[in-house]
Every structure is written in structure tokens, then in C-alpha cells.
Scaffold this active site. Sequence first.
Site, PDB file in Angstrom:
ATOM      1  N   SER A 276       0.857  -1.194   0.000  1.00  0.00           N
ATOM      2  CA  SER A 276       0.000   0.000   0.000  1.00  0.00           C
ATOM      3  C   SER A 276       0.882   1.229   0.000  1.00  0.00           C
ATOM      4  O   SER A 276       2.074   1.148   0.298  1.00  0.00           O
ATOM      5  CB  SER A 276      -0.859   0.037   1.266  1.00  0.00           C
ATOM      6  OG  SER A 276      -0.078   0.458   2.380  1.00  0.00           O
ATOM      7  N   ASP A 277       0.329   2.373  -0.307  1.00  0.00           N
ATOM      8  CA  ASP A 277       1.075   3.597  -0.045  1.00  0.00           C
ATOM      9  C   ASP A 277       0.968   3.892   1.455  1.00  0.00           C
ATOM     10  O   ASP A 277       0.177   3.272   2.175  1.00  0.00           O
ATOM     11  CB  ASP A 277       0.579   4.764  -0.917  1.00  0.00           C
ATOM     12  CG  ASP A 277       1.690   5.809  -1.090  1.00  0.00           C
ATOM     13  OD1 ASP A 277       2.637   5.808  -0.281  1.00  0.00           O
ATOM     14  OD2 ASP A 277       1.611   6.635  -2.022  1.00  0.00           O
ATOM     15  N   TRP A 278       1.750   4.849   1.894  1.00  0.00           N
ATOM     16  CA  TRP A 278       1.943   5.150   3.322  1.00  0.00           C
ATOM     17  C   TRP A 278       0.601   5.365   4.046  1.00  0.00           C
ATOM     18  O   TRP A 278      -0.118   6.327   3.766  1.00  0.00           O
ATOM     19  CB  TRP A 278       2.809   6.390   3.432  1.00  0.00           C
ATOM     20  CG  TRP A 278       3.089   6.858   4.826  1.00  0.00           C
ATOM     21  CD1 TRP A 278       2.219   7.518   5.655  1.00  0.00           C
ATOM     22  CD2 TRP A 278       4.321   6.720   5.550  1.00  0.00           C
ATOM     23  NE1 TRP A 278       2.831   7.797   6.848  1.00  0.00           N
ATOM     24  CE2 TRP A 278       4.131   7.330   6.819  1.00  0.00           C
ATOM     25  CE3 TRP A 278       5.564   6.147   5.255  1.00  0.00           C
ATOM     26  CZ2 TRP A 278       5.134   7.381   7.778  1.00  0.00           C
ATOM     27  CZ3 TRP A 278       6.568   6.219   6.218  1.00  0.00           C
ATOM     28  CH2 TRP A 278       6.346   6.814   7.465  1.00  0.00           C
ATOM     29  N   ALA A 280      -2.177   4.046   3.791  1.00  0.00           N
ATOM     30  CA  ALA A 280      -3.387   4.137   2.962  1.00  0.00           C
ATOM     31  C   ALA A 280      -4.481   3.145   3.357  1.00  0.00           C
ATOM     32  O   ALA A 280      -5.653   3.392   3.077  1.00  0.00           O
ATOM     33  CB  ALA A 280      -3.032   3.962   1.487  1.00  0.00           C
TER      34      ALA A 280
END
Length: 758
Positions: A276-278, A280
Site C-alpha cells: 500500500s502507499d503510506w 493508505a
Amino acid sequence: MSQNIFDNSAPNAQLADPALNRKVDALVARMTIEEKVGQLVQFSAGEATGPSSGRQSDDAMIAAGQVGAFLNVANAKEANVLQHIAVEKSRLHIPLMFGFDVIHGYKTIFPVPLGMAATFDPNLVEASARMAATEASADGIRWVFSPMVDIARDARWGRIVEGSGESPYLGAAMARAYVRGYQGTSLSNPDSVAACVKHFAAYGAAIAGRDYNAIDMSDLTLRQVYLPPYHAAIEAGAATVMSSFNSLNSVPATADAYTLTQILRKEWHFDGFVVSDWGAIGELMAHGVALDSAVAAQKAVLAGLDMDMESGAYHSRLGNLVQSNAVPPAALDEAVRRVLRVKFALGLFDHPYVNEAAAAYTATPEKRALARNAAEESIVLLQNRAQEGQPRLLPISPRVKTIALIGPMADSQSEMLGSWTGNGNPADAITLRTALEQRMQGAGGHVLYAEGTKILTSSTEGFESAKQAAQQADITILALGEDGPTMTGEAASRAHLDLPGNQEQLLDTIAATGKPVVLVLFSGRPLVLDWAAAHVPAILEAWYPGIEAGPALVDLLFGDANPSGKLPVSFPRAVGQEPLYLSQLPTGRPADGVDLTHPPTNGEEKYVSRYIDVPNSPLYPFGYGLSYTQFSYSPVKLNVSSMAVDQLMSASGIGTQNSPIVASVTVRNTGTVAGTEVAQLYLRIRGASVEEPVRMLEGFQRVTLQPGESKQLRFPLGFQELSFINAKSQRVVEPAEYTVFIGGDSTTTDSAKFTVMP
Ligand code: BGC
């Protein structure tokens, strides 16, 4: 006729290797649920470990097998300390994976990615990524959060700087180059790093250019414009993917089974893992699709999101979800398998540690040479007008003895590195001032330096001394621009695209002295340069050139190097034109042939697709960039005038190289100095079942020519170039009329036609 041109069932053969997968299965069979969840957890080292975070210390978590990867560990010693805990103290001895944002170099900082795209030189991009991989892996980093391949067509979006610009074709070429460079010949080489293609999907299309904003687009546009660079990276073997922050058609990308499972796994056969992105996964609650972190974790993992970066939702919730069968155990196992595959492929089980005794980094001449070459190729000469009775300002004549150098970007080492500076050291950067002073001293001249103003201020305190410097000099170089770290990159969208603060006022003040002015612009996006374009004879777009900024600029300013950079993005005349890009779809009321430089005076001028107060066209178009020499192009030649769809397919299959259709031109250097041209091929397709863009880039070649020298260039056109997405989301070639344009930028008019027949 439709065909899956990417019918490649194992884009990364290493990840599909049966022996490797047997090892993975054997390990998974021995793991507890908690250990499995641990492999899906990534935290930023040392952060958020306080009592309120719900996390124990990093060390305790590692020993308990509760964490599979870290980010932001960027030195060999620290990496080894943590790795020893994982390998020696955790029950199953599974090594950690260390990821880092290596975006345009790790210690040797290259131009920002948008600048790298302006080189139109995938080989150079590959070499830069290789160097970054070597440097990062020496610090224990075997995973880089790059390439960022988001197509970006709105200059307001701050992250346009991190990618390769607006063209899917250029974006795909660069995506492949980065992956090849990072991953090298085999992931298991100790100096290879796993690439992470990001941000999946369509992050660059944020509505109104505002970062993290929602996206709403047709499947046709998604597949035609936004997906090709991600797909190219997967095809080149990228081992990991990062999902994006945005929602796409009302589904957050973090929990989107359509992109993460249908497209990525089923259509593209991706065998690596998705991170995932940070934070997210936790953000699914703010998106409003989960009321608590358990549902957030459940939705993400079921959609195909394998590793949780930093949100903690997998760490705290996933185990219970599996125990209660809210997440089937098989889904957990599959995610774990994907992560372990990459760890095995990287050779981490055999060689978990990094050599701490390796020599410390220095920016050796060899490293600097590549960084300088990249900077020189990335910088775009936007304007070089001759003034009345005077020769062109650039290259600077040896007769020039005194140069005034003015502006907040002239002597800032840190600004030369732009946003995402890896583990780079600003002290390694050579500024324009340093390089120019050196050059002028050697030539018996001198430089009068004045900062003039700050990047963002209303104070005009420094104007007077800057003006005096200009008045005493033969020419003035103004180094202006945006602050790299705060005005470009993530969370740095702008609604105004002019020079920040009072820099334009400074430019005006200096131009008013009547002394010739060269503007060197440092920006991470297209800026609105209408005033400068009208009043300043010479403009160079330097982006953020990296550690060799000064020497590269001096080489270009004095003609020791000849500019060859071309714009990977369109430069607007006004913010209101954004999103502005070449490959717009046609309209029923095109403004072709209408004079758009004044407001409409009759119906013919009014009822067309136009603005009443600004032309439709960009100030500087995609693919544009000047040189100190000129190039001429022979008329475009095609080896055929028509071809049946079947014939085309049977002759070329999916490969471009075997294509029976070849466009060719001869490019000649008609000037007096050697130079490099980027010859560009554009297509227009008419008569198909769906609208096709008015023009799209489908080929380019760099060619270096001595004065008077010419070369024939051949552009094979195969299924990949000629196909498009139809209304059923299939990639097809249909009977249609193709117009082929070849020239030095996207406005070239020289063309030839062929027809694809039923
Ligand atoms: C960015 C990513 C980056 C990640 C890790 C996020 O905020 O969107 O591009 O890789 O942080 O630093």
C-alpha cells in the site's frame, strides 16, 4: 482484430520459478497466522513506536516475527542490526526487506524524473537506475519505491515532477528502462534491487490537479492512457507494485479488486507483491468505505493488497479477521507467498547481510560524468531569439567578459537536488555560481553575483544590488524557480503556475536595464512563462539537474555541450488551460484554421472548441526543445500505402520489429555545430470505431549528427503502435486511416498516410 499483446504468462520468470515456489510453499506451511501477518507488515524504522502507536519497539516486533519489511533504513550498519534480529531471533529466521524512496539516484543524485524524461534517452535512464541500485544495495536497501510511472497531464499536480510526463509511449519506454536498471540481469545479484511500480492506478489524474484527490475516468481512457506505463514495467519484470492514494471511479485504489486483481493478476499475470502507499489502508476510513480498521484491512486484503505500509491495520486486525473467517486463510497465504517469492528471488535467505566494510561513498569522477551527461541531456532550450542587430545570446560568446548571475537558485546546493533526494548530500552538488565562476576565471573574466530575492518573499531589498550587477555586466543570467522540496513533489499542488514570490518582478527589473538576459529556470512542472517568453531572449528549463547542475549548465550555456532535451509535458499559456496535453480527443467543432489570438468576432470564430481569451495551443508544445544547430527532415516515406488487418497481424504478430509497415525519414544537421536531435513519430488515426487523439507519440529516436551529416531513420510500426482500446476495453487494430508525422516536435506538419483495410 483484437489481441492480447501482452500475453506473457510470467512477466518475471524468477518469481514464477517452480523451485523457488516450492521453497515458498514449504515455508508457508510452517508459519503461524501471526507470522504470516508479520510478513505483510511494513513500518518505517524507528517511527511511531511510542506507547500510543500500539507497536512495541522495532526490535521486539522483529524478534516476534511481526514485521516483514521496513522503510527508511538507509545505512548498512542499521540494516544489519535489524536483520540479525530477524534472522537469528525470529522463530523461522525470515529475513527483512528494506525499502527506500530511491527516486532519481541514491547518493549520486540525477535530474528529477521529469528531467530524465526530457532526455528521451532510455539507455541513460537505465544507467542512472543501475548506479542508484548499486549505491542503495551497498546500504542494505534491496527494494526501491520507483519507478513512479503515473501519467500526469495537469501541471498543477506537484507530483508531475516524479514521473515521465504526459505521454503513455514515452512513459512506458522510461518505465522499462528504470526497471531494467534497478533489477539488473537477476534479482539475486547482490547489487540488484526490486523495483516498485507506483502509484497504481491513475494517481496522476487527480481531479483539478489536487494531490490525493478522487479520479473518475472511463475504462477506455484508463487502459489507453494511464495503464501502459505500469504494464510496461510489469512486463519488464518489476517485482513489486505500490497502490495509489486516490480512488478510481469511487473505489479507493487500496481496496480496488478491479485494478489489483482483475488487471494486475488476471490480465497481466503479475507474480510479485503489492504494497500500500503510506498509511493508505487506514485511510479507507477517511474515504468512507470502512468504518473501522478491521473492515479497512479486510477490504484491502481481499482486493489483492499484500503489504500494509505503516497503517498498522494488518498488524492489529488481520490475524483476528482470519481466525474469524472474515478473511479466508487462503487469501492470507496467497499474500504471504507473493512477499516471500520476492524475498527468495532477491537471495535474502542466502545473503541477508550487507558488507559494512565497503568503501564509503564518494562522488567519483565516473559517477559525476554520468550525472553530468544526464543533466546536459535533460535541460531544454526553450527560447534563443536573436535581438535586433545582435546574434543569438546562446551559446555565450567568448567575448563576454563580465556576467551578472542573479537569483535565489544560482547558488543553492540543496535546490539542485529537487524533491526526493534519496540519501544524497547537498554538499556534493555544484551550483551554477561555482561552475560559472570557475569557467570565467579560467577565461580571464568574472562573475558578479547577487541573490536578488528569495524564492518566496515580497521583500525587494535585494533588487537594487542585483540591478547594479546587471548594469555592470555584458550579460545577465537569472536563475529562478520553485522551491524543490516544498513546491514540487508530494502534497505540493499549486493553483498558480507562475514564478513564486516576486521573482517575476525581479526578472522584469533586470530585463528593464536593457542588458541581455538569459533565464535559467528550475522547476518541477511546466510554469506559465508568457511574460518571460515575450521579454527574455533566451530561456533554459533546467528542472532540478542533480549534483552536476552547475557544470552541465555551464557546458550548455557556453556551447561545450549542445542542448538536446525535449519537453515531456506541454507548457501552458495560462493555468486555465490545464489539464493541457497533446493527445486530446477531437471535437465536432475543431478550432483548426481559426485565429485564436484574438476574441471571436463572428460565429465562425466563436462556435468552435476554444477559449475566448487565450489560444488553445501550449506556449511550448510537447516534444519541443531547441538546439544550437538546425535539423532538416526529408518528407516522411512509408513502404506501403495500405495493408489488410489480417496481413498486418500475421506478418508482425505482436512484435514491432517484424512489422511490415515502416516509416522513414532522413534527418540532416544543416547547422554549423554537432548536435543531437530527438526525432519523434506521431500518429493520428481516423475512421475507427472510437475517437482517437488528434496526435499521439508512437516512436522516437535520438540521433547525433555532425554539421552536414545526415542519417536515415526507420520507425517500424507494429501492433503495439497501431492498436488502441475500443469501447469494449479491448486492444484492437481496426480498419482506419493512419497519418504518420515525423519531426523535431509535436507540431511537425510533415506527414504520410496509409490505410488499414478490412
Ligand atoms: C508516497 C510514496 C512513497 C511512500 C514511502 C508516500 O507518501 O506517496 O510515493 O514511496 O510515501 O515513502
